[in-house]
Scaffold this motif. Structure first.
Motif, short mmCIF file in Angstrom:
data_model
loop_
_atom_site.label_atom_id
_atom_site.label_comp_id
_atom_site.label_asym_id
_atom_site.label_seq_id
_atom_site.Cartn_x
_atom_site.Cartn_y
_atom_site.Cartn_z
N VAL A 49 2.53 0.10 -20.38
CA VAL A 49 2.39 -0.41 -21.70
C VAL A 49 3.66 -0.05 -22.59
CG1 VAL A 49 1.15 -0.57 -24.10
CG2 VAL A 49 -0.19 -0.34 -21.76
N LYS A 50 3.91 1.09 -22.61
CA LYS A 50 5.27 1.54 -23.07
C LYS A 50 6.58 0.54 -22.57
CE LYS A 50 5.64 3.03 -26.31
NZ LYS A 50 5.35 2.87 -27.66
N ASN A 51 7.38 0.41 -23.54
CA ASN A 51 8.55 -0.43 -22.86
C ASN A 51 9.76 0.12 -23.96
OD1 ASN A 51 10.31 -1.92 -21.75
ND2 ASN A 51 9.56 -4.08 -22.73
N PRO A 52 10.74 1.00 -23.36
CA PRO A 52 10.76 1.46 -21.86
C PRO A 52 9.61 2.35 -21.43
CG PRO A 52 12.85 2.17 -23.16
CD PRO A 52 12.01 1.19 -24.12
N PRO A 53 9.42 2.08 -20.27
CA PRO A 53 8.17 3.14 -19.82
C PRO A 53 8.73 4.83 -19.94
CG PRO A 53 9.29 2.17 -18.01
CD PRO A 53 9.90 1.37 -19.10
N VAL A 54 7.40 5.53 -20.25
CA VAL A 54 7.65 6.95 -20.29
C VAL A 54 7.80 7.41 -18.80
CG1 VAL A 54 6.76 9.06 -21.03
CG2 VAL A 54 6.92 7.10 -22.63
N LEU A 55 6.87 6.91 -17.77
CA LEU A 55 6.65 7.42 -16.51
C LEU A 55 6.99 6.08 -15.38
CD1 LEU A 55 3.26 9.11 -16.71
CD2 LEU A 55 5.66 10.12 -16.69
N PRO A 56 7.47 6.32 -14.51
CA PRO A 56 7.73 5.51 -13.41
C PRO A 56 6.19 5.51 -12.77
CG PRO A 56 8.57 7.55 -12.50
CD PRO A 56 8.08 7.79 -13.80
N ASN A 57 6.20 4.28 -11.83
CA ASN A 57 5.08 3.96 -11.29
C ASN A 57 5.19 4.71 -9.91
OD1 ASN A 57 2.97 3.02 -9.72
ND2 ASN A 57 2.96 0.94 -10.70
N LEU A 58 4.53 5.76 -9.82
CA LEU A 58 5.04 6.64 -8.33
C LEU A 58 4.13 5.96 -7.22
CD1 LEU A 58 3.82 10.24 -9.50
CD2 LEU A 58 6.19 9.18 -9.40
N THR A 114 -0.35 6.97 5.58
CA THR A 114 -0.63 6.81 4.28
C THR A 114 -2.25 6.60 4.08
OG1 THR A 114 -0.23 4.53 4.57
CG2 THR A 114 1.58 5.93 4.02
N HIS A 115 -3.01 6.17 5.10
CA HIS A 115 -4.22 5.78 4.55
C HIS A 115 -5.23 6.87 4.93
CE1 HIS A 115 -2.45 1.90 4.10
NE2 HIS A 115 -3.56 1.49 3.91
N LEU A 116 -6.33 6.93 4.05
CA LEU A 116 -7.47 7.95 4.05
C LEU A 116 -8.68 7.19 3.94
CD1 LEU A 116 -7.49 10.82 4.33
CD2 LEU A 116 -7.55 11.15 1.82
N ALA A 117 -9.56 7.30 4.79
CA ALA A 117 -10.86 6.32 4.63
C ALA A 117 -10.66 5.06 4.12
CB ALA A 117 -11.75 6.84 3.43
N GLY A 118 -9.62 4.26 4.94
CA GLY A 118 -9.51 2.83 4.68
C GLY A 118 -8.43 2.73 3.31
N TYR A 119 -8.23 3.65 2.53
CA TYR A 119 -7.45 3.38 1.27
C TYR A 119 -6.00 4.07 1.43
CZ TYR A 119 -12.11 2.61 -0.87
OH TYR A 119 -13.41 2.16 -0.91
N ASN A 120 -5.06 3.08 0.88
CA ASN A 120 -3.73 3.50 0.88
C ASN A 120 -3.50 4.58 -0.25
OD1 ASN A 120 -0.93 3.76 0.81
ND2 ASN A 120 -0.65 1.71 0.36
N THR A 121 -3.25 5.99 0.24
CA THR A 121 -2.88 6.94 -0.77
C THR A 121 -1.58 7.36 -0.89
OG1 THR A 121 -3.46 8.68 1.22
CG2 THR A 121 -5.40 8.02 -0.28
N TRP A 122 -0.60 6.33 -0.46
CA TRP A 122 0.90 6.75 -0.39
C TRP A 122 1.28 6.93 -1.97
CZ3 TRP A 122 5.28 5.39 -2.65
CH2 TRP A 122 6.47 6.06 -2.18
N PHE A 123 2.03 7.94 -2.43
CA PHE A 123 2.83 7.87 -3.39
C PHE A 123 3.92 8.59 -3.49
CE2 PHE A 123 1.68 11.84 -5.19
CZ PHE A 123 0.77 12.28 -4.81
#
Ligand code: ATP
Ligand code: MG
Length: 361
Positions: free
Chosen positions: A205-214, A228-237
Protein backbone atom coordinates in the motif's frame (compact mmCIF):
# COMPACT_ATOMS: atom_id res chain seq x y z
CA UNK A 1 5.53 39.12 11.93
CA UNK A 2 2.61 36.76 12.56
CA UNK A 3 2.78 33.20 11.13
CA UNK A 4 -0.01 32.44 8.62
CA UNK A 5 -2.59 29.89 9.91
CA UNK A 6 -1.59 27.25 7.30
CA UNK A 7 1.99 27.22 8.52
CA UNK A 8 0.90 27.15 12.14
CA UNK A 9 -1.32 24.13 11.47
CA UNK A 10 1.51 22.35 9.67
CA UNK A 11 3.95 23.05 12.49
CA UNK A 12 1.48 21.75 15.06
CA UNK A 13 0.90 18.60 12.98
CA UNK A 14 4.64 17.96 12.69
CA UNK A 15 5.07 18.42 16.42
CA UNK A 16 2.25 15.98 17.16
CA UNK A 17 3.62 13.34 14.80
CA UNK A 18 7.17 13.54 16.22
CA UNK A 19 5.78 13.41 19.73
CA UNK A 20 3.57 10.42 18.87
CA UNK A 21 6.48 8.45 17.39
CA UNK A 22 8.47 8.91 20.60
CA UNK A 23 5.46 7.90 22.70
CA UNK A 24 4.97 4.77 20.60
CA UNK A 25 8.60 3.65 21.14
CA UNK A 26 8.39 4.32 24.88
CA UNK A 27 5.03 2.55 25.10
CA UNK A 28 6.13 -0.68 23.40
CA UNK A 29 9.53 -0.87 25.09
CA UNK A 30 7.96 -1.23 28.52
CA UNK A 31 5.79 -4.08 27.22
CA UNK A 32 8.65 -6.21 25.90
CA UNK A 33 9.38 -9.46 27.76
CA UNK A 34 12.22 -9.24 30.28
CA UNK A 35 15.41 -11.28 29.73
CA UNK A 36 14.39 -13.26 32.80
CA UNK A 37 11.05 -14.18 31.23
CA UNK A 38 12.76 -15.25 28.02
CA UNK A 39 15.24 -17.39 29.96
CA UNK A 40 12.44 -19.12 31.91
CA UNK A 41 10.62 -19.87 28.66
CA UNK A 42 13.75 -21.34 27.11
CA UNK A 43 14.18 -23.54 30.21
CA UNK A 44 10.60 -24.72 29.87
CA UNK A 45 11.19 -25.56 26.20
CA UNK A 46 14.29 -27.59 27.06
CA UNK A 47 12.52 -29.45 29.86
CA UNK A 48 9.60 -30.34 27.61
CA UNK A 49 11.98 -31.42 24.85
CA UNK A 50 13.77 -33.76 27.25
CA UNK A 51 10.46 -35.32 28.29
CA UNK A 52 9.18 -35.75 24.74
CA UNK A 53 12.41 -37.51 23.82
CA UNK A 54 11.60 -40.27 26.30
CA UNK A 55 8.68 -41.10 23.97
CA UNK A 56 10.19 -40.15 20.60
CA UNK A 57 14.02 -40.14 20.84
CA UNK A 58 14.46 -38.45 17.43
CA UNK A 59 12.32 -35.43 18.18
CA UNK A 60 13.10 -31.72 18.48
CA UNK A 61 10.89 -29.11 20.10
CA UNK A 62 11.03 -25.70 18.38
CA UNK A 63 9.46 -22.33 19.17
CA UNK A 64 7.32 -20.57 16.61
CA UNK A 65 4.89 -17.62 16.72
CA UNK A 66 5.75 -14.54 18.72
CA UNK A 67 8.41 -16.12 20.96
CA UNK A 68 10.42 -16.81 17.79
CA UNK A 69 9.62 -13.93 15.42
CA UNK A 70 10.48 -10.89 17.51
CA UNK A 71 6.87 -9.77 18.04
CA UNK A 72 6.56 -11.01 21.57
CA UNK A 73 4.96 -9.02 24.36
CA UNK A 74 5.43 -9.56 28.06
CA UNK A 75 3.64 -12.72 29.16
CA UNK A 76 2.61 -13.84 25.67
CA UNK A 77 1.95 -17.54 25.32
CA UNK A 78 4.46 -20.02 23.91
CA UNK A 79 3.83 -21.80 20.64
CA UNK A 80 5.91 -24.98 20.35
CA UNK A 81 6.19 -27.42 17.50
CA UNK A 82 7.54 -30.96 17.80
CA UNK A 83 9.43 -32.28 14.77
CA UNK A 84 10.26 -35.96 14.53
CA UNK A 85 13.19 -36.80 12.32
CA UNK A 86 12.69 -40.57 12.03
CA UNK A 87 10.44 -42.22 9.42
CA UNK A 88 8.72 -44.57 11.83
CA UNK A 89 6.89 -42.29 14.15
CA UNK A 90 3.76 -42.42 16.19
CA UNK A 91 0.57 -40.85 14.80
CA UNK A 92 -0.03 -37.32 16.16
CA UNK A 93 -3.20 -38.49 17.94
CA UNK A 94 -1.31 -41.19 19.88
CA UNK A 95 1.58 -38.89 20.63
CA UNK A 96 -0.74 -36.24 22.04
CA UNK A 97 -2.39 -38.78 24.34
CA UNK A 98 0.91 -40.30 25.52
CA UNK A 99 2.57 -36.93 26.00
CA UNK A 100 -0.46 -35.68 27.91
CA UNK A 101 -0.21 -38.63 30.32
CA UNK A 102 3.53 -38.20 30.74
CA UNK A 103 3.38 -34.46 31.46
CA UNK A 104 0.56 -34.97 33.92
CA UNK A 105 2.68 -37.51 35.82
CA UNK A 106 6.04 -35.78 35.67
CA UNK A 107 5.39 -32.01 35.81
CA UNK A 108 3.39 -29.35 37.61
CA UNK A 109 1.69 -28.20 34.41
CA UNK A 110 -2.06 -28.25 34.00
CA UNK A 111 -2.35 -30.49 30.96
CA UNK A 112 -5.10 -30.66 28.37
CA UNK A 113 -4.45 -33.05 25.48
CA UNK A 114 -6.64 -32.43 22.41
CA UNK A 115 -5.86 -35.54 20.31
CA UNK A 116 -8.94 -35.23 18.11
CA UNK A 117 -8.76 -31.52 17.25
CA UNK A 118 -8.30 -30.55 13.55
CA UNK A 119 -4.66 -30.00 14.50
CA UNK A 120 -3.93 -32.29 17.49
CA UNK A 121 -2.20 -30.36 20.28
CA UNK A 122 -1.36 -30.53 23.97
CA UNK A 123 -2.29 -27.41 25.90
CA UNK A 124 -0.26 -26.63 29.02
CA UNK A 125 -0.38 -23.96 31.65
CA UNK A 126 1.56 -23.19 34.79
CA UNK A 127 0.12 -21.27 37.75
CA UNK A 128 1.79 -18.00 38.78
CA UNK A 129 4.73 -18.35 41.16
CA UNK A 130 7.24 -15.85 42.67
CA UNK A 131 9.69 -16.43 39.79
CA UNK A 132 6.90 -16.35 37.20
CA UNK A 133 4.30 -13.88 38.46
CA UNK A 134 1.97 -14.43 35.51
CA UNK A 135 2.39 -18.14 34.92
CA UNK A 136 2.86 -19.61 31.45
CA UNK A 137 0.52 -20.83 28.73
CA UNK A 138 1.87 -23.07 26.03
CA UNK A 139 0.58 -25.15 23.09
CA UNK A 140 2.56 -28.07 21.68
CA UNK A 141 1.73 -29.11 18.12
CA UNK A 142 3.36 -31.65 15.81
CA UNK A 143 5.07 -31.47 12.44
CA UNK A 144 3.74 -28.00 11.69
CA UNK A 145 6.66 -27.11 9.41
CA UNK A 146 4.71 -24.42 7.57
CA UNK A 147 4.21 -22.51 10.81
CA UNK A 148 7.96 -22.61 11.43
CA UNK A 149 8.51 -21.15 7.95
CA UNK A 150 5.92 -18.37 8.27
CA UNK A 151 7.46 -17.48 11.63
CA UNK A 152 10.84 -17.17 9.90
CA UNK A 153 9.29 -15.02 7.13
CA UNK A 154 7.80 -12.59 9.68
CA UNK A 155 11.09 -12.50 11.56
CA UNK A 156 12.92 -11.57 8.35
CA UNK A 157 10.42 -8.78 7.63
CA UNK A 158 10.95 -7.49 11.17
CA UNK A 159 14.73 -7.50 10.61
CA UNK A 160 14.60 -5.49 7.36
CA UNK A 161 13.36 -2.38 9.22
CA UNK A 162 13.32 -3.31 12.91
CA UNK A 163 12.29 0.02 14.36
CA UNK A 164 9.29 0.80 12.20
CA UNK A 165 7.99 -2.75 11.68
CA UNK A 166 8.35 -3.94 15.27
CA UNK A 167 6.93 -0.77 16.79
CA UNK A 168 3.87 -0.87 14.54
CA UNK A 169 3.25 -4.59 15.03
CA UNK A 170 3.73 -4.56 18.80
CA UNK A 171 1.52 -1.52 19.18
CA UNK A 172 -1.24 -3.09 17.08
CA UNK A 173 -1.05 -6.31 19.08
CA UNK A 174 -1.52 -4.44 22.37
CA UNK A 175 -4.18 -2.20 20.90
CA UNK A 176 -6.18 -5.09 19.41
CA UNK A 177 -6.02 -7.00 22.71
CA UNK A 178 -7.08 -4.00 24.78
CA UNK A 179 -9.91 -3.21 22.35
CA UNK A 180 -10.96 -6.89 22.47
CA UNK A 181 -10.72 -7.54 18.74
CA UNK A 182 -8.00 -10.23 18.95
CA UNK A 183 -10.00 -13.46 19.47
CA UNK A 184 -10.53 -15.77 16.51
CA UNK A 185 -12.78 -17.86 18.77
CA UNK A 186 -15.11 -14.90 19.16
CA UNK A 187 -15.20 -13.91 15.50
CA UNK A 188 -12.34 -11.39 15.40
CA UNK A 189 -8.76 -11.66 14.13
CA UNK A 190 -5.67 -13.49 15.47
CA UNK A 191 -2.38 -11.69 16.15
CA UNK A 192 -0.98 -13.46 13.10
CA UNK A 193 -3.73 -11.86 10.98
CA UNK A 194 -2.92 -8.35 12.26
CA UNK A 195 0.79 -8.87 11.56
CA UNK A 196 -0.03 -9.86 7.98
CA UNK A 197 -2.20 -6.73 7.60
CA UNK A 198 0.75 -4.57 8.71
CA UNK A 199 3.19 -6.24 6.31
CA UNK A 200 0.71 -6.07 3.43
CA UNK A 201 0.33 -2.34 4.11
CA UNK A 202 4.10 -1.72 4.24
CA UNK A 203 4.86 -3.79 1.11
CA UNK A 204 1.90 -3.08 -1.15
CA UNK A 205 0.00 0.00 0.00
CA UNK A 206 2.75 2.45 0.92
CA UNK A 207 4.34 4.15 -2.03
CA UNK A 208 7.33 4.16 -1.93
CA UNK A 209 7.14 0.85 -0.07
CA UNK A 210 8.67 0.52 3.39
CA UNK A 211 9.46 -3.18 2.85
CA UNK A 212 10.45 -5.22 -0.22
CA UNK A 213 8.41 -8.27 -1.21
CA UNK A 214 10.68 -11.05 0.09
CA UNK A 215 8.73 -13.76 -1.74
CA UNK A 216 9.16 -12.11 -5.14
CA UNK A 217 12.83 -11.13 -4.99
CA UNK A 218 15.09 -13.01 -7.39
CA UNK A 219 17.04 -15.81 -5.70
CA UNK A 220 20.83 -15.49 -5.57
CA UNK A 221 21.40 -18.92 -7.12
CA UNK A 222 19.21 -21.34 -9.07
CA UNK A 223 16.73 -23.18 -6.86
CA UNK A 224 14.79 -26.37 -7.52
CA UNK A 225 11.20 -27.18 -6.63
CA UNK A 226 12.44 -29.74 -4.10
CA UNK A 227 14.44 -27.07 -2.27
CA UNK A 228 11.54 -24.74 -1.96
CA UNK A 229 8.36 -26.79 -1.55
CA UNK A 230 6.87 -28.03 1.68
CA UNK A 231 3.65 -30.05 1.73
CA UNK A 232 2.99 -28.90 -1.84
CA UNK A 233 3.39 -25.19 -1.06
CA UNK A 234 6.13 -22.89 -2.29
CA UNK A 235 7.86 -21.60 0.85
CA UNK A 236 10.77 -19.84 -0.82
CA UNK A 237 11.62 -16.30 0.22
CA UNK A 238 14.74 -14.14 0.23
CA UNK A 239 16.16 -14.75 3.71
CA UNK A 240 19.71 -13.40 3.46
CA UNK A 241 18.96 -10.35 5.56
CA UNK A 242 22.56 -9.18 5.87
CA UNK A 243 22.82 -8.98 2.10
CA UNK A 244 19.41 -7.39 1.82
CA UNK A 245 20.39 -4.66 4.24
CA UNK A 246 23.36 -3.85 2.01
CA UNK A 247 21.43 -3.94 -1.26
CA UNK A 248 17.91 -2.79 -0.48
CA UNK A 249 17.03 0.63 0.75
CA UNK A 250 13.54 2.06 1.22
CA UNK A 251 12.87 5.54 -0.17
CA UNK A 252 10.03 5.86 2.30
CA UNK A 253 11.09 8.15 5.15
CA UNK A 254 7.78 8.35 7.03
CA UNK A 255 7.92 8.04 10.80
CA UNK A 256 6.20 5.27 12.77
CA UNK A 257 3.46 7.70 13.77
CA UNK A 258 2.75 8.74 10.18
CA UNK A 259 2.64 5.11 9.10
CA UNK A 260 0.32 4.15 11.94
CA UNK A 261 -2.09 7.00 11.24
CA UNK A 262 -2.15 6.02 7.58
CA UNK A 263 -2.59 2.33 8.48
CA UNK A 264 -5.76 3.10 10.43
CA UNK A 265 -7.04 5.38 7.67
CA UNK A 266 -6.40 2.76 4.98
CA UNK A 267 -8.13 -0.09 6.83
CA UNK A 268 -11.06 2.03 7.94
CA UNK A 269 -11.82 3.50 4.55
CA UNK A 270 -9.78 2.32 1.57
CA UNK A 271 -9.28 -1.45 1.72
CA UNK A 272 -11.89 -3.20 -0.45
CA UNK A 273 -13.35 -5.56 2.13
CA UNK A 274 -16.17 -6.77 -0.15
CA UNK A 275 -14.07 -7.91 -3.08
CA UNK A 276 -10.40 -7.78 -2.06
CA UNK A 277 -7.93 -10.28 -0.65
CA UNK A 278 -4.79 -8.96 1.08
CA UNK A 279 -1.86 -11.10 -0.08
CA UNK A 280 1.66 -10.23 1.04
CA UNK A 281 2.88 -12.59 -1.70
CA UNK A 282 0.95 -11.10 -4.61
CA UNK A 283 -0.62 -7.78 -3.56
CA UNK A 284 -4.34 -7.07 -3.77
CA UNK A 285 -6.22 -10.06 -5.21
CA UNK A 286 -9.90 -10.56 -6.03
CA UNK A 287 -12.01 -12.87 -3.85
CA UNK A 288 -13.45 -14.23 -7.10
CA UNK A 289 -10.07 -15.34 -8.39
CA UNK A 290 -9.56 -17.41 -5.23
CA UNK A 291 -13.12 -18.72 -5.03
CA UNK A 292 -13.52 -16.88 -1.71
CA UNK A 293 -16.47 -14.63 -2.55
CA UNK A 294 -19.11 -14.40 0.16
CA UNK A 295 -22.41 -15.65 -1.10
CA UNK A 296 -24.98 -12.99 -0.26
CA UNK A 297 -27.78 -14.58 -2.26
CA UNK A 298 -29.39 -16.09 0.83
CA UNK A 299 -31.08 -19.43 0.29
CA UNK A 300 -29.31 -22.56 1.43
CA UNK A 301 -26.80 -21.93 4.21
CA UNK A 302 -23.44 -21.52 2.62
CA UNK A 303 -20.48 -22.17 4.84
CA UNK A 304 -18.24 -19.83 2.88
CA UNK A 305 -20.54 -16.90 3.58
CA UNK A 306 -19.37 -16.43 7.15
CA UNK A 307 -15.85 -17.56 6.37
CA UNK A 308 -14.80 -14.99 3.82
CA UNK A 309 -15.95 -11.65 5.16
CA UNK A 310 -12.34 -10.59 5.59
CA UNK A 311 -9.77 -12.25 3.34
CA UNK A 312 -6.06 -12.45 4.16
CA UNK A 313 -4.08 -14.98 2.16
CA UNK A 314 -1.57 -17.04 4.12
CA UNK A 315 1.91 -16.33 2.70
CA UNK A 316 2.58 -20.01 1.92
CA UNK A 317 -0.69 -21.93 2.31
CA UNK A 318 -2.25 -19.79 -0.37
CA UNK A 319 -5.58 -21.64 -0.40
CA UNK A 320 -6.02 -20.76 3.27
CA UNK A 321 -7.77 -17.59 4.46
CA UNK A 322 -6.07 -16.59 7.72
CA UNK A 323 -9.11 -14.44 8.58
CA UNK A 324 -11.69 -17.14 7.95
CA UNK A 325 -12.89 -17.03 11.57
CA UNK A 326 -13.86 -13.37 11.28
CA UNK A 327 -17.67 -13.12 11.28
CA UNK A 328 -19.90 -10.38 9.91
CA UNK A 329 -20.26 -8.84 13.38
CA UNK A 330 -16.56 -9.35 14.07
CA UNK A 331 -15.58 -7.44 10.93
CA UNK A 332 -18.04 -4.68 11.75
CA UNK A 333 -16.44 -4.30 15.17
CA UNK A 334 -12.88 -4.40 13.78
CA UNK A 335 -13.65 -1.74 11.15
CA UNK A 336 -15.37 0.36 13.79
CA UNK A 337 -12.16 0.19 15.86
CA UNK A 338 -10.00 1.16 12.87
CA UNK A 339 -12.30 4.18 12.34
CA UNK A 340 -12.23 5.13 16.00
CA UNK A 341 -8.41 4.97 16.02
CA UNK A 342 -8.15 7.06 12.85
CA UNK A 343 -10.50 9.62 14.42
CA UNK A 344 -8.65 9.82 17.74
CA UNK A 345 -5.34 10.37 15.96
CA UNK A 346 -6.72 12.91 13.50
CA UNK A 347 -8.08 15.16 16.25
CA UNK A 348 -4.48 15.53 17.49
CA UNK A 349 -4.94 16.37 21.15
CA UNK A 350 -2.41 18.68 22.78
CA UNK A 351 -0.20 15.78 23.87
CA UNK A 352 0.40 12.55 21.98
CA UNK A 353 0.46 10.50 25.16
CA UNK A 354 -3.19 11.41 25.71
CA UNK A 355 -4.06 10.16 22.23
CA UNK A 356 -2.30 6.85 22.94
CA UNK A 357 -4.06 6.39 26.26
CA UNK A 358 -7.42 7.10 24.65
CA UNK A 359 -6.63 4.74 21.77
CA UNK A 360 -5.98 1.80 24.09
CA UNK A 361 -8.51 2.47 26.85
P1 ATP B 1 0.49 -13.70 20.47
O1 ATP B 1 1.69 -13.06 21.09
O2 ATP B 1 -0.74 -12.90 20.58
O3 ATP B 1 0.33 -15.14 20.84
P2 ATP B 1 1.62 -14.59 17.96
O4 ATP B 1 2.56 -13.71 17.19
O5 ATP B 1 2.20 -15.78 18.65
O6 ATP B 1 0.79 -13.65 18.91
P3 ATP B 1 -0.51 -16.17 17.00
O7 ATP B 1 -1.76 -15.63 16.39
O8 ATP B 1 -0.54 -16.78 18.36
O9 ATP B 1 0.56 -15.01 16.94
O10 ATP B 1 0.10 -17.18 15.96
C1 ATP B 1 1.28 -17.90 16.20
C2 ATP B 1 1.65 -18.70 14.97
O11 ATP B 1 0.62 -19.65 14.70
C3 ATP B 1 1.79 -17.86 13.70
O12 ATP B 1 3.12 -17.42 13.52
C4 ATP B 1 1.39 -18.84 12.66
O13 ATP B 1 2.50 -19.64 12.34
C5 ATP B 1 0.37 -19.72 13.33
N1 ATP B 1 -1.02 -19.25 13.11
C6 ATP B 1 -1.78 -18.60 13.98
N2 ATP B 1 -3.00 -18.33 13.49
C7 ATP B 1 -3.01 -18.84 12.29
C8 ATP B 1 -3.98 -18.90 11.27
N3 ATP B 1 -5.22 -18.37 11.38
N4 ATP B 1 -3.62 -19.49 10.16
C9 ATP B 1 -2.41 -20.05 10.01
N5 ATP B 1 -1.45 -20.03 10.93
C10 ATP B 1 -1.75 -19.44 12.04
MG1 MG C 1 1.25 -17.00 20.12
Amino acid sequence: PTTPPMQRRLASKMRFVADLSQCLFDFVIQLLPTTEEMAVKEDVRKLLERLIRTIEPDSRLLSFGSTANGFSLRNSDMDLCCLIDSKERLAATDLVTMLGDLLERETKFHVKPLPHARIPIVKLSLDPSPGLPLGIACDIGFENRLALENTRLLMCYAMVDPTRVRTMVLFLKVWSKRRKINSPYKGTLSSYGYVLLVIYFLVHVKNPPVLPNLQQMPPLRPITTEDTHLAGYNTWFFDDIELLRQRWHSDNTETVAELLIDFFRYYSRDFSYNTGVASIRAGLLKKESKGWQNDLSGGRYNDSRERNRLCIEDPFEIDFNVARCVTKDGLYTIRGEFMRAARVLSTRPERAIIALAELCE
